[in-house]
Design a protein around this motif. Structure first.
Motif, mmCIF file in Angstrom:
data_model
loop_
_atom_site.group_PDB
_atom_site.id
_atom_site.type_symbol
_atom_site.label_atom_id
_atom_site.label_comp_id
_atom_site.label_asym_id
_atom_site.label_seq_id
_atom_site.Cartn_x
_atom_site.Cartn_y
_atom_site.Cartn_z
ATOM 1 N N LYS A 98 0.603 -1.093 -0.030
ATOM 2 C CA LYS A 98 0.036 0.053 -0.119
ATOM 3 C C LYS A 98 0.858 1.346 -0.059
ATOM 4 O O LYS A 98 0.483 2.313 0.501
ATOM 5 N N GLU A 99 1.999 1.157 -0.566
ATOM 6 C CA GLU A 99 2.994 2.246 -0.528
ATOM 7 C C GLU A 99 2.267 3.291 -1.530
ATOM 8 O O GLU A 99 1.501 3.170 -2.473
ATOM 9 N N ARG A 100 2.483 4.654 -1.073
ATOM 10 C CA ARG A 100 2.165 5.719 -1.789
ATOM 11 C C ARG A 100 0.830 5.698 -1.943
ATOM 12 O O ARG A 100 0.151 6.308 -3.116
ATOM 13 N N GLY A 101 -0.217 5.231 -1.046
ATOM 14 C CA GLY A 101 -1.637 4.924 -1.296
ATOM 15 C C GLY A 101 -2.321 4.090 -2.328
ATOM 16 O O GLY A 101 -3.340 4.089 -2.532
ATOM 17 N N SER A 102 -1.266 3.244 -2.677
ATOM 18 C CA SER A 102 -1.655 2.357 -3.694
ATOM 19 C C SER A 102 -2.860 1.414 -2.978
ATOM 20 O O SER A 102 -2.599 0.635 -2.151
ATOM 21 N N ASN A 103 -3.795 1.061 -4.119
ATOM 22 C CA ASN A 103 -4.714 0.061 -3.847
ATOM 23 C C ASN A 103 -4.390 -1.176 -4.375
ATOM 24 O O ASN A 103 -3.984 -1.356 -5.490
ATOM 25 N N PRO A 104 -3.701 -2.260 -3.619
ATOM 26 C CA PRO A 104 -3.138 -3.390 -4.317
ATOM 27 C C PRO A 104 -4.077 -4.112 -5.243
ATOM 28 O O PRO A 104 -3.699 -5.036 -6.190
ATOM 29 N N PHE A 105 -5.363 -3.837 -5.493
ATOM 30 C CA PHE A 105 -6.286 -4.820 -6.116
ATOM 31 C C PHE A 105 -6.882 -3.893 -7.294
ATOM 32 O O PHE A 105 -7.568 -4.066 -8.073
ATOM 33 N N SER A 106 -6.132 -2.520 -7.639
ATOM 34 C CA SER A 106 -6.610 -1.816 -8.781
ATOM 35 C C SER A 106 -5.793 -2.198 -10.176
ATOM 36 O O SER A 106 -4.953 -2.930 -9.987
ATOM 37 N N GLU A 107 -6.211 -1.623 -11.194
ATOM 38 C CA GLU A 107 -5.602 -1.922 -12.433
ATOM 39 C C GLU A 107 -4.188 -1.131 -12.391
ATOM 40 O O GLU A 107 -3.234 -1.632 -13.197
ATOM 41 N N THR A 108 -4.040 -0.339 -11.867
ATOM 42 C CA THR A 108 -2.747 0.559 -11.779
ATOM 43 C C THR A 108 -1.596 -0.181 -10.563
ATOM 44 O O THR A 108 -0.535 0.735 -10.552
ATOM 45 N N ALA A 109 -2.068 -0.730 -9.952
ATOM 46 C CA ALA A 109 -1.224 -1.405 -8.596
ATOM 47 C C ALA A 109 -0.087 -1.941 -9.224
ATOM 48 O O ALA A 109 -0.044 -2.805 -10.104
ATOM 49 N N PRO A 110 1.327 -1.832 -8.808
ATOM 50 C CA PRO A 110 2.229 -2.389 -9.115
ATOM 51 C C PRO A 110 2.381 -4.000 -8.914
ATOM 52 O O PRO A 110 1.481 -4.258 -7.777
ATOM 53 N N LEU A 111 3.065 -4.585 -9.367
ATOM 54 C CA LEU A 111 3.256 -6.003 -9.378
ATOM 55 C C LEU A 111 4.004 -6.028 -8.058
ATOM 56 O O LEU A 111 5.374 -6.267 -8.425
ATOM 57 N N SER A 112 3.697 -6.251 -6.827
ATOM 58 C CA SER A 112 4.636 -6.163 -5.590
ATOM 59 C C SER A 112 4.794 -7.975 -5.194
ATOM 60 O O SER A 112 4.086 -8.275 -4.470
ATOM 61 N N LEU A 113 5.854 -8.374 -5.568
ATOM 62 C CA LEU A 113 6.090 -9.889 -5.661
ATOM 63 C C LEU A 113 6.407 -10.392 -4.236
ATOM 64 O O LEU A 113 6.088 -11.249 -3.953
ATOM 65 N N SER A 114 6.780 -9.356 -3.415
ATOM 66 C CA SER A 114 6.946 -9.735 -1.948
ATOM 67 C C SER A 114 5.603 -9.875 -1.138
ATOM 68 O O SER A 114 5.769 -10.292 0.177
ATOM 69 N N TYR A 115 4.530 -9.337 -1.595
ATOM 70 C CA TYR A 115 3.218 -8.892 -0.826
ATOM 71 C C TYR A 115 2.128 -9.887 -1.474
ATOM 72 O O TYR A 115 2.302 -10.158 -2.591
ATOM 73 N N TYR A 116 1.247 -9.812 -0.572
ATOM 74 C CA TYR A 116 0.046 -10.889 -0.608
ATOM 75 C C TYR A 116 -0.806 -9.843 -1.837
ATOM 76 O O TYR A 116 -0.820 -8.578 -1.657
ATOM 77 N N PRO A 117 -1.340 -10.331 -2.695
ATOM 78 C CA PRO A 117 -1.514 -12.025 -3.102
ATOM 79 C C PRO A 117 -0.392 -12.431 -4.028
ATOM 80 O O PRO A 117 -0.502 -13.619 -4.460
ATOM 81 N N TYR A 118 0.608 -11.588 -4.517
ATOM 82 C CA TYR A 118 1.542 -11.962 -5.443
ATOM 83 C C TYR A 118 2.558 -13.116 -4.883
ATOM 84 O O TYR A 118 3.076 -13.982 -5.774
ATOM 85 N N ASN A 119 2.990 -13.041 -3.624
ATOM 86 C CA ASN A 119 3.716 -13.864 -3.033
ATOM 87 C C ASN A 119 3.156 -15.156 -2.961
ATOM 88 O O ASN A 119 3.882 -16.207 -2.667
ATOM 89 N N CYS A 120 1.996 -15.562 -3.183
ATOM 90 C CA CYS A 120 1.529 -16.880 -3.351
ATOM 91 C C CYS A 120 0.930 -17.220 -4.894
ATOM 92 O O CYS A 120 0.101 -18.183 -4.741
#
Length: 118
Positions: free
Chosen positions: A57-79
């Motif tokens: 949720k860095e810089r106010g990022s919504n992890p489930f939006s179309e523009t969310a970064p692919l954050s490989l160490s964070y859920y749900p990317y890490n699984c």
């Protein structure tokens, strides 16, 4: 699959839509519609430092939006597992969501141009 390997795969993605994987409808996490059975699994995401169920949720990022970064160490990317469409070469990330009313697979198109964080 680490960040560098994923980046190399994204270079081969063709087109903005595909009749096989329907990637245009997977710009954010959504129901996989059975893609885990139709696409080729090429590996699993290898997080640099797995953060468990923490969401990016860095810089106010919504992890489930179309523009969310692919954050490989964070859920749900890490699984997530990494799948490739044989038709357009799109990379689709898929994970098993077990919360809510029942388990279901969720998918997201790993579009080139999105930020990827380890």
């Amino acid at each position: 699959m680490n960040k560098d390997q994923l980046c190399r795969m994204l270079e081969h993605d063709q087109g903005l839509s595909c009749s096989v994987c329907k990637k245009e409808s997977k710009k954010h996490w959504t129901n996989s519609d059975g893609l885990e059975n139709d696409l080729t699994k090429v590996g699993d995401v290898e997080p640099e430092d797995s953060r468990g169920y923490d969401e990016y949720k860095e810089r106010g990022s919504n992890p489930f939006s179309e523009t969310a970064p692919l954050s490989l160490s964070y859920y749900p990317y890490n699984c997530s597992s990494v799948y490739k469409c044989g038709s357009c070469h799109a990379v689709i990330l898929i994970y098993l969501e077990t919360g809510g009313h029942g388990a279901r697979y969720q998918a997201r198109w790993a579009q080139s141009g999105l930020e990827i964080t380890p």
